[in-house]
Structure formats: structure tokens, C-alpha cells
Design a protein around this motif. Structure first.
Motif, short mmCIF file in Angstrom:
data_model
loop_
_atom_site.label_atom_id
_atom_site.label_comp_id
_atom_site.label_asym_id
_atom_site.label_seq_id
_atom_site.Cartn_x
_atom_site.Cartn_y
_atom_site.Cartn_z
N ILE A 1 -1.96 -46.23 23.44
CA ILE A 1 -1.11 -45.76 23.98
C ILE A 1 -0.01 -46.93 24.21
O ILE A 1 -0.45 -47.89 24.68
CB ILE A 1 -1.24 -44.93 25.37
N GLU A 2 1.32 -46.50 23.64
CA GLU A 2 2.40 -47.35 23.77
C GLU A 2 3.69 -46.85 24.57
O GLU A 2 3.65 -45.73 24.38
CB GLU A 2 2.92 -47.93 22.36
N GLN A 3 4.16 -47.81 24.98
CA GLN A 3 5.50 -47.38 25.70
C GLN A 3 6.39 -47.21 24.52
O GLN A 3 6.66 -47.99 23.71
CB GLN A 3 5.84 -48.37 26.70
N VAL A 4 7.25 -46.14 24.82
CA VAL A 4 8.42 -45.99 23.92
C VAL A 4 9.80 -46.05 24.54
O VAL A 4 9.86 -45.55 25.77
CB VAL A 4 8.28 -44.78 23.14
N ASP A 5 10.69 -46.93 24.14
CA ASP A 5 11.95 -47.04 24.50
C ASP A 5 13.09 -45.55 24.16
O ASP A 5 13.35 -45.59 23.12
CB ASP A 5 12.52 -48.13 23.86
N ALA A 6 13.03 -44.83 25.09
CA ALA A 6 13.66 -43.60 24.91
C ALA A 6 15.12 -43.72 24.69
O ALA A 6 15.67 -42.69 24.23
CB ALA A 6 13.24 -42.33 25.79
N LYS A 7 15.74 -44.73 25.04
CA LYS A 7 17.06 -44.98 25.20
C LYS A 7 18.08 -44.07 25.58
O LYS A 7 19.20 -43.60 25.17
CB LYS A 7 17.43 -45.39 23.50
N HIS A 8 17.51 -43.23 26.53
CA HIS A 8 18.05 -42.22 27.61
C HIS A 8 17.69 -42.41 28.75
O HIS A 8 16.54 -42.36 29.14
CB HIS A 8 17.96 -40.93 26.93
N LEU B 1 7.41 -37.26 25.42
CA LEU B 1 8.51 -37.67 26.33
C LEU B 1 8.52 -36.46 27.67
O LEU B 1 8.18 -35.27 27.40
CB LEU B 1 9.91 -37.39 25.70
N ARG B 2 8.47 -37.09 28.89
CA ARG B 2 8.62 -36.05 29.90
C ARG B 2 10.16 -36.15 30.30
O ARG B 2 10.38 -37.10 30.73
CB ARG B 2 7.67 -36.50 31.17
N ILE B 3 10.85 -35.17 30.34
CA ILE B 3 12.28 -34.87 30.79
C ILE B 3 12.21 -33.89 31.76
O ILE B 3 12.11 -32.54 31.69
CB ILE B 3 13.01 -34.47 29.64
N GLU B 4 12.61 -34.26 33.10
CA GLU B 4 12.56 -33.34 34.18
C GLU B 4 14.11 -32.86 34.35
O GLU B 4 14.24 -31.62 34.74
CB GLU B 4 12.43 -34.05 35.43
N ASP B 5 15.01 -33.39 33.89
CA ASP B 5 16.32 -32.90 34.01
C ASP B 5 16.49 -31.79 33.07
O ASP B 5 16.32 -32.07 31.81
CB ASP B 5 17.25 -34.16 33.68
N GLU B 6 17.09 -30.65 33.62
CA GLU B 6 17.01 -29.62 32.63
C GLU B 6 18.18 -29.61 31.51
O GLU B 6 17.67 -29.24 30.25
CB GLU B 6 17.50 -28.39 33.43
N ARG B 7 19.16 -30.14 31.83
CA ARG B 7 20.15 -30.44 30.63
C ARG B 7 19.83 -31.36 29.72
O ARG B 7 19.98 -31.19 28.46
CB ARG B 7 21.54 -30.87 31.47
N THR B 8 19.01 -32.45 30.01
CA THR B 8 18.82 -33.36 29.10
C THR B 8 17.45 -32.96 28.15
O THR B 8 17.54 -33.06 26.96
CB THR B 8 17.97 -34.75 29.76
N TYR B 9 16.72 -32.07 28.83
CA TYR B 9 15.57 -31.41 28.11
C TYR B 9 16.19 -30.57 26.95
O TYR B 9 15.74 -30.69 25.91
CB TYR B 9 14.69 -30.63 29.01
N LYS B 10 17.12 -29.70 27.53
CA LYS B 10 17.94 -28.67 26.44
C LYS B 10 18.69 -29.57 25.43
O LYS B 10 18.40 -29.10 24.09
CB LYS B 10 18.83 -27.77 27.03
N LEU B 11 19.02 -30.57 25.75
CA LEU B 11 19.81 -31.50 24.77
C LEU B 11 18.88 -32.08 23.63
O LEU B 11 19.09 -31.98 22.55
CB LEU B 11 20.67 -32.50 25.53
N PHE B 12 17.57 -32.53 24.11
CA PHE B 12 16.67 -32.98 23.11
C PHE B 12 16.11 -32.03 22.22
O PHE B 12 16.01 -31.99 21.23
CB PHE B 12 15.51 -33.70 23.91
N MET B 13 15.79 -30.79 22.80
CA MET B 13 15.07 -29.79 22.11
C MET B 13 16.16 -29.30 21.00
O MET B 13 15.96 -29.05 19.93
CB MET B 13 14.61 -28.59 23.00
N GLY B 14 17.51 -28.89 21.64
CA GLY B 14 18.78 -28.70 20.43
C GLY B 14 18.91 -29.38 19.50
O GLY B 14 19.02 -29.04 18.27
N MET B 15 18.66 -30.86 19.62
CA MET B 15 18.91 -31.92 18.94
C MET B 15 18.11 -31.76 17.70
O MET B 15 18.21 -31.97 16.52
CB MET B 15 19.11 -33.24 19.59
N GLY B 16 16.64 -31.79 18.20
CA GLY B 16 15.62 -31.49 17.18
C GLY B 16 15.68 -30.38 16.27
O GLY B 16 15.80 -30.40 15.03
N LEU B 17 16.03 -29.22 16.82
CA LEU B 17 16.40 -27.87 16.20
C LEU B 17 17.44 -27.95 15.18
O LEU B 17 17.53 -27.76 14.01
CB LEU B 17 16.59 -26.81 17.05
#
Length: 142
Positions: A48-55, A74-90
Motif C-alpha cells: 500500500i503506497e500513499q498517492v499524492d492526489a494533488k487536490h 480515493l476517499r472524498i467526503e466533499d460532495e462537490r469534489t466527489y462529483k467533479l472527480f467522477m464527472g472528469m473520469g466519465l
């Protein structure tokens, strides 16, 4: 007869309470706990390695690595950031499909199990990580 009924109800209530506590197990609320659950269910990683998420709003970011395996959690509690990451992936997957070329550094798959974004960069067998995740977080019937 009344005492037996009370004892029986007490026993059933106690058994239900014990079953609830034992059945629920540990709540998966950290990337480390999700990694441990993945390992218990068959995703064999060595490190298990730490990742620099840069956010700044990514609460945790780790990578599980092993033979033909590279999965980022990635654990993202902030709803807006979570949606941003998923939207960017899609969006990136749609672009890749449209241009009919593999984009550099694109993951194989990206999965969402709130508050977790699971980025699959390499897996020994296609869909293996998703199958395990669905056993950990069973799909909800709508």
C-alpha cells in the motif's frame, strides 16, 4: 407461561442484537479499511503506497500494488469534489471512445462507492476488482 414468554422474547432480542453487531462488522469509512476488505475478499496486493492526489479536498489517497495489480482508492467526503472527480473520469472515457484511441495514463476503469472513488489502472483479470467491490458494497435494489 408468562415467564417463559418473557424469557423467550428476551433471548430473541438479545440474539438479534448480537447478530446485528457481529453481522455489520466494521464500518468501512477509510481507504485503509476498504483496502483490508478488498484483501479479505480476494484482491491480492503486496504493498500500500500513499498517492499524492494533488487536490486539497481529497481526504485520503492510497494505491494497492501487486502482481498485475494497481488500484488507487480515493476517499472524498466533499460532495462537490466527489462529483467533479467522477464527472472528469466519465468525460475522459467518453473522449477516449470518441477518438478511438487510448489516452495516455488513462485508467482501465473507475468505480464509485461513496465516499470512495476507485481507480483501476491494472488488474489481473478484467472486472475482478469490481466483482469484489460488489460483494463488499452490494448493489442496492431500486
Amino acid at each position: 407461561m408468562g415467564r417463559e414468554l418473557v424469557r423467550c422474547l428476551l433471548f430473541v432480542s438479545l440474539a438479534y442484537a448480537v447478530a446485528s453487531v457481529v453481522g455489520c462488522g466494521t464500518k468501512i469509512d477509510t481507504a485503509e479499511k476498504l483496502a483490508a476488505a478488498l484483501k479479505r475478499k480476494g484482491v491480492n496486493y503486496q504493498t500500500i503506497e500513499q498517492v499524492d492526489a494533488k487536490h486539497p479536498k481529497v481526504d485520503e489517497a492510497i494505491a494497492l500494488k501487486g502482481d498485475n495489480l494497481w488500484v488507487e482508492i480515493l476517499r472524498i467526503e466533499d460532495e462537490r469534489t466527489y462529483k467533479l472527480f467522477m464527472g472528469m473520469g466519465l468525460f475522459l472515457f467518453a473522449v477516449e471512445k470518441k477518438v478511438e484511441k487510448d489516452l495516455p495514463d488513462m485508467p482501465v476503469n473507475m468505480l464509485s462507492k461513496k465516499p470512495f472513488v476507485i481507480v483501476i489502472r491494472e488488474e489481473p483479470e478484467k472486472g475482478a476488482v469490481k466483482q469484489v467491490l460488489n460483494r463488499i458494497f452490494p448493489p442496492k435494489d431500486d
